[in-house]
Scaffold this motif. Structure first.
Motif, PDB file in Angstrom:
ATOM      1  N   SER A 196      -1.666  -1.865 -14.049  1.00 38.11           N
ATOM      2  CA  SER A 196      -1.001  -2.137 -12.772  1.00 38.11           C
ATOM      3  C   SER A 196       0.275  -2.919 -13.009  1.00 38.11           C
ATOM      4  CB  SER A 196      -1.918  -2.925 -11.850  1.00 38.11           C
ATOM      5  OG  SER A 196      -2.153  -4.217 -12.371  1.00 38.11           O
ATOM      6  N   ARG A 197       0.291  -3.669 -14.058  1.00 34.50           N
ATOM      7  CA  ARG A 197       1.480  -4.430 -14.434  1.00 34.50           C
ATOM      8  C   ARG A 197       1.268  -4.922 -15.850  1.00 34.50           C
ATOM      9  NH1 ARG A 197       0.622  -9.284 -10.153  1.00 34.50           N
ATOM     10  NH2 ARG A 197      -0.598  -7.787  -9.027  1.00 34.50           N
ATOM     11  N   LEU A 198       2.227  -5.629 -16.358  1.00 40.27           N
ATOM     12  CA  LEU A 198       2.124  -6.138 -17.717  1.00 40.27           C
ATOM     13  C   LEU A 198       2.561  -7.598 -17.667  1.00 40.27           C
ATOM     14  CD1 LEU A 198       1.376  -4.845 -20.381  1.00 40.27           C
ATOM     15  CD2 LEU A 198       3.786  -4.563 -20.852  1.00 40.27           C
ATOM     16  N   ILE A 199       1.707  -8.468 -18.163  1.00 40.13           N
ATOM     17  CA  ILE A 199       2.006  -9.891 -18.011  1.00 40.13           C
ATOM     18  C   ILE A 199       2.109 -10.548 -19.374  1.00 40.13           C
ATOM     19  CG2 ILE A 199       1.178 -12.080 -17.069  1.00 40.13           C
ATOM     20  CD1 ILE A 199      -0.473 -10.252 -15.102  1.00 40.13           C
ATOM     21  N   MET A 200       3.147 -11.312 -19.560  1.00 32.81           N
ATOM     22  CA  MET A 200       3.255 -12.133 -20.757  1.00 32.81           C
ATOM     23  C   MET A 200       2.898 -13.549 -20.336  1.00 32.81           C
ATOM     24  SD  MET A 200       6.384 -12.586 -23.484  1.00 32.81           S
ATOM     25  CE  MET A 200       6.212 -11.041 -24.355  1.00 32.81           C
ATOM     26  N   GLY A 201       1.892 -14.128 -20.980  1.00 33.96           N
ATOM     27  CA  GLY A 201       1.371 -15.415 -20.551  1.00 33.96           C
ATOM     28  C   GLY A 201       0.114 -15.175 -19.735  1.00 33.96           C
ATOM     29  N   GLY A 202      -0.314 -16.207 -19.031  1.00 39.01           N
ATOM     30  CA  GLY A 202      -1.553 -16.086 -18.275  1.00 39.01           C
ATOM     31  C   GLY A 202      -1.332 -15.525 -16.888  1.00 39.01           C
ATOM     32  N   ASP A 208       9.276  -2.931 -24.209  1.00 35.28           N
ATOM     33  CA  ASP A 208      10.195  -2.970 -25.350  1.00 35.28           C
ATOM     34  C   ASP A 208      10.584  -4.379 -25.770  1.00 35.28           C
ATOM     35  OD1 ASP A 208      10.144  -0.273 -25.361  1.00 35.28           O
ATOM     36  OD2 ASP A 208      11.883  -0.060 -24.057  1.00 35.28           O
ATOM     37  N   VAL A 209       9.868  -5.355 -25.325  1.00 35.39           N
ATOM     38  CA  VAL A 209      10.238  -6.723 -25.677  1.00 35.39           C
ATOM     39  C   VAL A 209       9.359  -7.209 -26.818  1.00 35.39           C
ATOM     40  CG1 VAL A 209      11.060  -7.236 -23.374  1.00 35.39           C
ATOM     41  CG2 VAL A 209       8.691  -7.674 -23.957  1.00 35.39           C
ATOM     42  N   PRO A 210       9.868  -8.147 -27.595  1.00 33.05           N
ATOM     43  CA  PRO A 210       9.082  -8.633 -28.733  1.00 33.05           C
ATOM     44  C   PRO A 210       8.155  -9.785 -28.371  1.00 33.05           C
ATOM     45  CG  PRO A 210      11.280  -9.564 -28.789  1.00 33.05           C
ATOM     46  CD  PRO A 210      11.223  -8.693 -27.570  1.00 33.05           C
ATOM     47  N   ILE A 211       7.171 -10.002 -29.229  1.00 25.95           N
ATOM     48  CA  ILE A 211       6.341 -11.199 -29.174  1.00 25.95           C
ATOM     49  C   ILE A 211       7.184 -12.346 -29.733  1.00 25.95           C
ATOM     50  CG2 ILE A 211       4.246 -12.284 -30.062  1.00 25.95           C
ATOM     51  CD1 ILE A 211       3.528  -9.928 -28.383  1.00 25.95           C
ATOM     52  N   VAL A 212       7.258 -13.431 -29.000  1.00 24.97           N
ATOM     53  CA  VAL A 212       8.038 -14.563 -29.485  1.00 24.97           C
ATOM     54  C   VAL A 212       7.125 -15.766 -29.709  1.00 24.97           C
ATOM     55  CG1 VAL A 212      10.202 -13.817 -28.455  1.00 24.97           C
ATOM     56  CG2 VAL A 212       8.629 -15.207 -27.124  1.00 24.97           C
ATOM     57  N   LYS A 213       7.747 -16.865 -30.111  1.00 21.27           N
ATOM     58  CA  LYS A 213       6.958 -18.048 -30.486  1.00 21.27           C
ATOM     59  C   LYS A 213       6.063 -18.538 -29.352  1.00 21.27           C
ATOM     60  CE  LYS A 213      10.444 -19.405 -33.824  1.00 21.27           C
ATOM     61  NZ  LYS A 213      11.591 -20.250 -34.145  1.00 21.27           N
ATOM     62  N   THR A 214       6.482 -18.325 -28.116  1.00 18.87           N
ATOM     63  CA  THR A 214       5.725 -18.872 -26.994  1.00 18.87           C
ATOM     64  C   THR A 214       4.734 -17.878 -26.403  1.00 18.87           C
ATOM     65  OG1 THR A 214       7.544 -18.191 -25.575  1.00 18.87           O
ATOM     66  CG2 THR A 214       7.538 -20.469 -26.300  1.00 18.87           C
ATOM     67  N   THR A 215       4.633 -16.683 -26.969  1.00 13.64           N
ATOM     68  CA  THR A 215       3.778 -15.665 -26.357  1.00 13.64           C
ATOM     69  C   THR A 215       2.326 -15.907 -26.721  1.00 13.64           C
ATOM     70  OG1 THR A 215       5.609 -14.127 -26.638  1.00 13.64           O
ATOM     71  CG2 THR A 215       3.480 -13.194 -26.037  1.00 13.64           C
ATOM     72  N   ASN A 216       1.573 -16.513 -25.801  1.00 21.80           N
ATOM     73  CA  ASN A 216       0.177 -16.786 -26.122  1.00 21.80           C
ATOM     74  C   ASN A 216      -0.745 -15.690 -25.625  1.00 21.80           C
ATOM     75  OD1 ASN A 216       0.568 -17.351 -23.472  1.00 21.80           O
ATOM     76  ND2 ASN A 216      -0.033 -19.508 -23.598  1.00 21.80           N
ATOM     77  N   CYS A 217      -0.228 -14.811 -24.780  1.00 22.61           N
ATOM     78  CA  CYS A 217      -1.122 -13.814 -24.216  1.00 22.61           C
ATOM     79  C   CYS A 217      -0.331 -12.635 -23.656  1.00 22.61           C
ATOM     80  CB  CYS A 217      -1.948 -14.457 -23.091  1.00 22.61           C
ATOM     81  SG  CYS A 217      -3.175 -13.375 -22.367  1.00 22.61           S
ATOM     82  N   ILE A 218      -0.894 -11.456 -23.811  1.00 23.02           N
ATOM     83  CA  ILE A 218      -0.367 -10.275 -23.129  1.00 23.02           C
ATOM     84  C   ILE A 218      -1.517  -9.698 -22.323  1.00 23.02           C
ATOM     85  CG2 ILE A 218       0.530  -7.932 -23.418  1.00 23.02           C
ATOM     86  CD1 ILE A 218       2.613  -9.804 -24.243  1.00 23.02           C
ATOM     87  N   ILE A 219      -1.323  -9.576 -21.031  1.00 22.62           N
ATOM     88  CA  ILE A 219      -2.378  -9.006 -20.191  1.00 22.62           C
ATOM     89  C   ILE A 219      -1.916  -7.653 -19.676  1.00 22.62           C
ATOM     90  CG2 ILE A 219      -3.964  -9.411 -18.273  1.00 22.62           C
ATOM     91  CD1 ILE A 219      -3.243 -12.321 -18.336  1.00 22.62           C
ATOM     92  N   ALA A 220      -2.743  -6.651 -19.893  1.00 22.81           N
ATOM     93  CA  ALA A 220      -2.482  -5.330 -19.332  1.00 22.81           C
ATOM     94  C   ALA A 220      -3.624  -5.015 -18.377  1.00 22.81           C
ATOM     95  CB  ALA A 220      -2.392  -4.293 -20.445  1.00 22.81           C
ATOM     96  N   PRO A 221      -3.545  -5.511 -17.161  1.00 26.35           N
ATOM     97  CA  PRO A 221      -4.670  -5.364 -16.245  1.00 26.35           C
ATOM     98  C   PRO A 221      -4.683  -3.989 -15.576  1.00 26.35           C
ATOM     99  CG  PRO A 221      -2.940  -6.603 -15.199  1.00 26.35           C
ATOM    100  CD  PRO A 221      -2.420  -6.200 -16.549  1.00 26.35           C
TER     101      PRO A 221
END
Lengths: 719, 355, 206
Positions: free
Chosen positions: A339-345, A356-369
């Motif tokens: 339904s969307r794509l979330i970086m973080g909580g 098309d974005v990269p994982i960076v130092k602050t990326t603690n979570c990727i949610i694909a709900p």
């Protein structure tokens, strides 16, 4: 089952106001052990993965780099370097889409991996106690470590709370944040279980750097029993406390955690260090320890990959720079389900516009709900002032009042209601039964207020510069005037003296006197001539400018009237006609005056040219030096930046097709040549002093036009 | 590929405003059952008329305002207003009383101010007060509780109730009208409390307050506790209102002398006290916003209720007390800003900023 | 004297009222002097609200002269760079109705722009330097000129004087730092009467 034998942890914790208990959804990603995925073909390293100044690339396109090699250097204090996370070739240094909700692009280094993951040699430090804290801070900074919890604040800055000033902000408490209060995210949970020893060692390292504060405490919510156990086991025999407190969102917020563990509040507008407290994420502590102990820069992190649109939900040890797309497809991503794509909580994370974005130092979570997991937000209903938001607010704000004011754009009231103490945790939006996007209102209002403040600063600055310029022009004018007056006086004085002398000489008629007079007369006429000439040199320029102004104003008036005359209605024409005639006459007069003056001047210069060279319009030189005055260091920097940007822009232009580009160029050139011709004609008609400038410009453009035409033709032929 | 761009939080609690309203409706059921048990069909008829009127008025105004009608009707707020007003009106009131009251509540007090969320006054109470001032006779003619009905008779049948309501044929119900406990107490002020309670069967036959009324109030209390349990509102306003009322009643009980204002239990468990405490003053739209503010708001209503009951002209004073404090709610908000995290003291809402 | 007053109560009333008027007038006058609120002169306040582009589109040579003009009763809707928000701010300062922007003086630009000199085409004539009201253009005669982007107010004044037309007004790129969320679109329920007609309807709305 091994129970930690240490004494039971009975550390007093405090409650925070508000807070919510959203469904935790942490089980899904904790079923599998920490996973690893294949090295992607291409990795993208944004230069600004932290809060502060973007890093500066120190590699060129085509360079080969190894894993752990520094590819961008920190700029200034508030910045950290960037390291390559695997070996390969730098394939581009360009603007790429950043991990940001608006899909904004920014400078990135792109690395094409060679799949071999060759690492540079790291320098290990067996016993960091032998080093100075400042050396350790430098090591941590050099390893590119910025807060891994989500904010990305450069860790080295936080570890130097005194800012170099003796006795300022002495640290009495070091808190490691293992709270992880957001639903779904389990990266820190996983990290504390798998790297418990490193975390505790990191705590001790940070404590050593901070001058051994009385209290070193790792705070963990009670919904992570395995992590608690692991950390307690690792912390045995050390001075590190483990504090467990009830689960409640947002207890992981820095300020909230401080309140929970110490009962203190960080005063609004200050940093925790002013209370003698430093908070670091557990992941940051581990990364700092590894950086010091093993010399390992920050090239990987643990990221939770979760959501029903994924086949495999787990935590991954992921190389920084890995595109989200790669990570998702390695975990069986079904894009049609998401339904969307979330970086973080889910509470504070941001929706990604694409993968098309990269994982960076602050990326603690990727949610694909999936749709059912996080349906689209329902339309907002009316606020019924139920007050649930105020109940939930951990900062004790009045969210609904803020909402009304934000909606009405009453920014001053928002600030009175402490809008800027809002941590945007989203608890209010979460509980709102009317589904009002409260946080978005606050973010928008904050954005507008910040923007207005910036604009205010900018406009004040512009006003200053404008006033300074006005002053400068006035002063120049005044100086000119004073000089003119001085010369006039000198000339008059000389004239008078000469006349007196002449009269005296005539009256006396004595021989010895005549000798004197001859001497005087010899001197005086010269002085008078010089004075006169000086005065003239000043005068004609001003006179000429005045006349020119008269001409141009008459001209513009005439033109304006003419156009109005054409547009005018029948009954007004008569009146306008008279005006027009008058203007024409005035224009003619003005032109005549000017030409008379010019003729006279030419004559004069011919006469004067025999005399010693006159000072060359000093005011012009003045103005030039003045012009360069504002070019102090700062503006030079800014100018360099401008040039730099201009270069980048022209490079970006290159993406257009060659022919199209030439065509547009040609068209614009033609138009401009036309305009320049008109301008030149006008200048000639007015006898403007800039004729030569116009002429050069026209010539230059005509040459360019010809070249472009030729180029286009060649191109067409070759096609 | 592109995904939707929404701001965080991405998770959301399942409860909606409509749910809260439906809980409120659910919570009125015990009170409605008690009222119907003691006073017959009247209240149910009131509620039906009020609900139909409210929905029709709401739909009409929404249509005129060009707003989506169904979307707003689904939040059930009009229904809540209608039911609360229906509960508050005397049973067997003529249909036009109910109609006028509900229509003014929905149109005047709610929609003309901008609809749900914008009304400064509690719509049901506005409707009630308009009726009370305009039609005092109809509004003070309450039914007598079933327990007190003379032997051999029973509550009016549905038919005679409908006749009374719609045709104005009151012959079927005339024998069933009577004063409420608070009416009685007010009209007999000057007697000793003991005298009043022993001479009137409505008191003498009751366990602690007034016959029927005590059970009606207990039922509303139960409904209110259900809502508290569901966290539809916080405890602050109702508890402080009841506490203030109880304290006032204790202070002025005066040992049951002829100056007495009546017992604490009388005040707490008769009239609309519990209905007001849990269903009227908890209306969030027209009350104060912070918890502290709600305590002040509730307590002030409690005090006002007592003052109006004893020294004022209206024996049951909920509506006036609530409306008066609705006026004061913004004022209370102004002075009860909570202390924000990291600030040493709470700040005034309109303090001008230091530039 | 008293007789006159007693016989003609109208005179008594006049004297009474007149006396009261004098007394209160005196008190008010005293208060006005004694408790005078020292504020910024109105010109300063207006000037601080203007965008300081110094563009001259209002017909004044700079923002401050326009502020003075407004203080002397000129229309407040002549500032296109400031746009409606500036007009509203001045209107609320002066406590007048906010008019809409006077299109005669130009239109409000959607995007903020800055001047950009195509440097290979610049012939170094210094005409733009002379035109720039905030000294944001750097350069000398026969030397290439450059705009200091941070100082540029986007006033357009340098575009016209350029003999070779090498100055463009380019919109400022948005970066992560200055991006912020828009206010949510007013949902279907979040407006109040007068202005609440919205495109949304569910088929029943008029």
């Amino acid at each position: 089952m091994t129970q930690p034998t240490s004494k039971p942890m009975l550390i007093k914790t405090y409650n925070i106001p508000g807070g919510i208990h959203p469904p935790e959804n942490k089980v899904q990603s904790m079923q599998l052990p920490l996973g690893e995925i294949a090295i992607p073909n291409e990795l993208v390293f944004p230069l600004n993965q932290h809060i502060g100044t973007p890093a500066d690339p120190i590699v060129n396109v085509g360079d080969t780099v190894l894993a752990g090699e520094k590819i961008a250097e920190a700029v200034g204090g508030l910045s950290v370097p960037v390291h390559a996370s695997t070996s390969g070739t730098i394939s581009a240094i360009e603007d790429r889409v950043l991990p940001h909700t608006a899909g904004i692009t920014g400078p990135c280094i792109v690395l094409t991996s060679d799949g071999q993951h060759k690492t540079i040699a790291y320098t290990e430090v067996k016993d960091y106690h032998s080093l100075q804290p400042s050396q350790l801070i430098e090591k941590i900074r050099d390893a590119g470590i910025a807060g891994l919890g989500g904010a990305g604040f450069p860790t080295a800055i936080k570890l130097n709370p005194s800012g170099g000033i003796e006795g300022q902000n002495t640290i009495n408490t070091l808190i490691l944040n293992g709270t992880e209060c957001e639903p779904y995210i389990t990266a820190d949970d996983r990290l504390m279980q798998d790297y418990a020893d490193d975390v505790v060692a990191g705590a001790e390292l940070l404590a050593f750097i901070l001058g051994s504060p009385q209290r070193v405490v790792i705070g963990i919510e009670d919904n992570k029993p395995n992590a608690i156990k692991a950390i307690q086991t690792a912390a045995q025999g050390s001075s590190v406390e483990v504090s467990v407190f009830p689960t409640k969102y947002p207890s992981g917020g820095e300020k909230q955690l401080i309140q929970i563990l110490t009962g203190q509040e960080v005063a609004s507008g200050t940093i925790p260090a002013s209370l003698g407290i430093v908070v670091q994420n557990v992941g940051t502590a581990m990364a700092a320890y590894r950086a010091v102990r093993y010399g390992e820069p920050l090239t990987w992190r643990i990221t939770t990959c979760v959501g029903e649109a994924l086949h495999t939900q787990r935590n991954i040890k992921v190389l920084l720079g890995t595109p989200v797309q790669h990570m998702l497809s390695e975990n069986g991503f079904n894009a049609t389900q998401a339904s969307r794509l979330i970086m973080g909580g889910p509470m504070m994370g941001f929706a990604l516009p694409n993968t098309d974005v990269p994982i960076v130092k602050t990326t603690n979570c990727i949610i694909a709900p999936s749709q059912s997991e996080m349906p689209e937000p329902p339309p907002a209903q009316a606020c019924i002032r139920c007050g649930l938001c105020a109940e939930a607010c951990p900062a004790s704000l009045l969210p609904q009042q803020l909402y009304w004011y934000a909606k009405a754009e009453e920014y001053e009231r928002l600030q009175n209601h402490n809008l800027f103490d809002c941590i945007e945790c989203g608890a209010c939006s979460y509980v709102c039964p009317s589904a009002i996007p409260l946080v978005q209102y606050y973010r928008a209002a904050k954005g507008v207020i910040r923007y207005q403040e910036q604009e205010k600063i900018k406009s004040d600055h512009a006003r200053q510069r404008f006033e300074f310029r006005k002053l400068r022009i006035e002063r120049a004018e005044q100086e000119k005037e004073e000089k003119r007056q001085a010369r006039k006086q000198a000339a008059e004085k000389a004239k008078r003296l000469a006349a007196e002398k002449k009269a005296a000489a005539a009256a006396s008629g004595e021989a010895d006197a005549s000798k004197n007079t001859a001497q005087d007369a010899g001197a005086d006429p010269v002085a008078a001539a010089i004075a006169k000439m000086q005065a003239k040199a000043q005068d004609p320029a001003a006179e000429k400018a005045k006349l020119e102004r008269a001409v141009s104003s008459a001209q513009s008036r005439f033109e304006k009237l003419e156009s109005r005359f054409i547009d005018a209605e029948e009954d007004q024409r008569e009146k306008l006609e008279a005006q027009l005639k008058q203007a024409e006459v005035r224009l003619k007069d003005a032109k005549k005056n000017l030409s008379h003056f010019l003729e006279a001047q030419i004559l004069e210069t011919q006469i004067e040219s025999t005399k010693p060279e006159k000072p060359k319009s000093p005011e012009k030189a003045d103005s030039e030096t003045n012009k360069l005055k504002p070019a102090d260091e700062k503006s030079l920097d800014a100018a360099a930046a401008a040039i730099e940007r201009a270069k980048a822009k022209s490079e970006a232009m290159a993406s257009m097709s060659q022919e199209d580009k030439l065509k547009t160029q040609l068209a614009s050139l033609e138009a401009r040549v036309q305009k320049a011709r008109e301008k030149l004609q006008k200048a000639e008609a007015e006898g403007s002093e800039h004729i030569s400038a116009f002429r050069t410009g026209l010539e230059k453009m005509e040459t360019k036009l010809a070249t472009t035409q030729k180029e286009l033709e060649t191109l067409k032929e070759s096609n | 590929m592109a995904f939707i761009r929404v701001t965080s939080p991405h998770a959301h609690i399942a409860t909606t405003t409509g749910d809260v309203m439906r809980w409120v409706i659910l919570a009125t059921i015990p009170g409605l059952v008690a009222l119907s048990h003691f006073f017959g069909w009247g209240t149910i008829i009131n509620i039906v008329i009020a609900s139909v009127t409210a929905l029709a008025c709401e739909a009409l105004v929404l249509f005129l305002r060009g707003r989506p009608v169904l979307f707003y009707l689904k939040d059930c707020s009009a229904l809540v207003t209608a039911i609360l007003l229906g509960l508050a009106l005397p049973p067997y009131a003529p249909w036009w009383i109910v109609f006028i009251g509900t229509a003014s509540a929905i149109i005047l007090a709610k929609q003309l101010y901008g609809g749900l969320g914008y009304n400064p006054f509690n719509p049901a109470m506005v409707g009630y007060v308009i009726l009370l001032i305009s039609f005092p006779v109809e509004m003070t003619r309450w039914a007598i509780p079933e327990t007190l009905i003379a032997d051999g008779e029973s509550l009016p049948s549905l038919i005679s109730a409908l006749q009374a309501v719609f045709i104005g044929n009151t012959t079927g119900i005339d024998g069933f009208t009577g004063a409420t406990p608070l009416d009685l107490f007010k009209s007999q002020q000057g007697l000793l409390v003991e005298q009043i309670t022993s001479e009137n069967s409505i008191f003498s036959l009751a366990s602690f307050s007034g016959v029927g009324w005590e059970w009606v109030n207990i039922s509303f209390l139960l409904g209110g506790l259900f809502l508290l349990y569901k966290r539809a509102f916080t405890w602050h306003a109702p508890v402080s209102m009841l506490a203030a009322l109880a304290i006032m009643a204790t202070l002025f009980y005066d040992g049951g002398s002829s100056d007495s204002g009546g017992s604490v239990l009388l005040h707490l468990f008769s009239g609309g006290t519990m209905l007001g405490a849990f269903f009227i003053i908890t209306d969030p739209v027209s009350s104060a916003t912070s918890n502290k503010g709600r305590m002040i708001y509730g307590a002030s209503i409690g005090i006002l209720i007592y003052i109006i009951r004893i020294w004022g002209n209206y024996p049951d004073a909920i509506a006036f007390a609530v409306l008066l404090m609705n006026f004061a709610a913004p004022f209370i908000d102004y002075y009860t800003l909570p202390r924000t995290y990291g600030h040493t003291k709470s700040e005034r809402a309109t303090r001008s900023r230091d530039q | 004297m008293f007789d006159l007053i007693f016989n003609h109560p109208i005179i008594a009333a006049l004297i009474g009222l007149g006396g009261l008027a004098l007394v209160f007038g005196g008190i008010l006058g005293f208060a006005a002097v004694k408790f005078k609120v020292e504020g910024d002169p109105i010109v300063e306040q207006i000037d601080s609200l203007l965008p300081q582009t110094q563009c001259g589109q209002c017909g004044h040579p700079g923002c401050r002269p326009y502020a003075e003009g407004i203080a002397n009763g000129e229309a407040i809707n002549k500032c296109p760079p400031g746009g409606q928000s500036t007009i509203n701010a001045i209107a609320s300062l002066l406590d007048v109705e906010a008019p809409s922007l006077d299109e005669e003086h130009g239109e409000e630009k959607e995007l903020k722009t800055v001047a950009y000199i195509r440097e290979d085409e610049c012939i170094g004539c210094t005409k733009c330097i002379q035109a720039c009201p905030v000294d944001a253009i750097l350069g000398a005669a026969k030397q290439m000129h450059t705009v200091i982007i941070d100082e540029c107010t986007g006033c357009d004044l340098c575009v016209e004087p350029c003999p070779v037309d090498c100055i463009d007004m380019i919109p400022i790129d948005q970066t992560v730092k200055d991006w912020y969320w828009e206010k949510p679109e007013t949902g279907i329920s979040t407006n109040i009467i007068a202005t609440d007609r919205e495109p949304y309807n569910d088929g029943q709305a008029a």
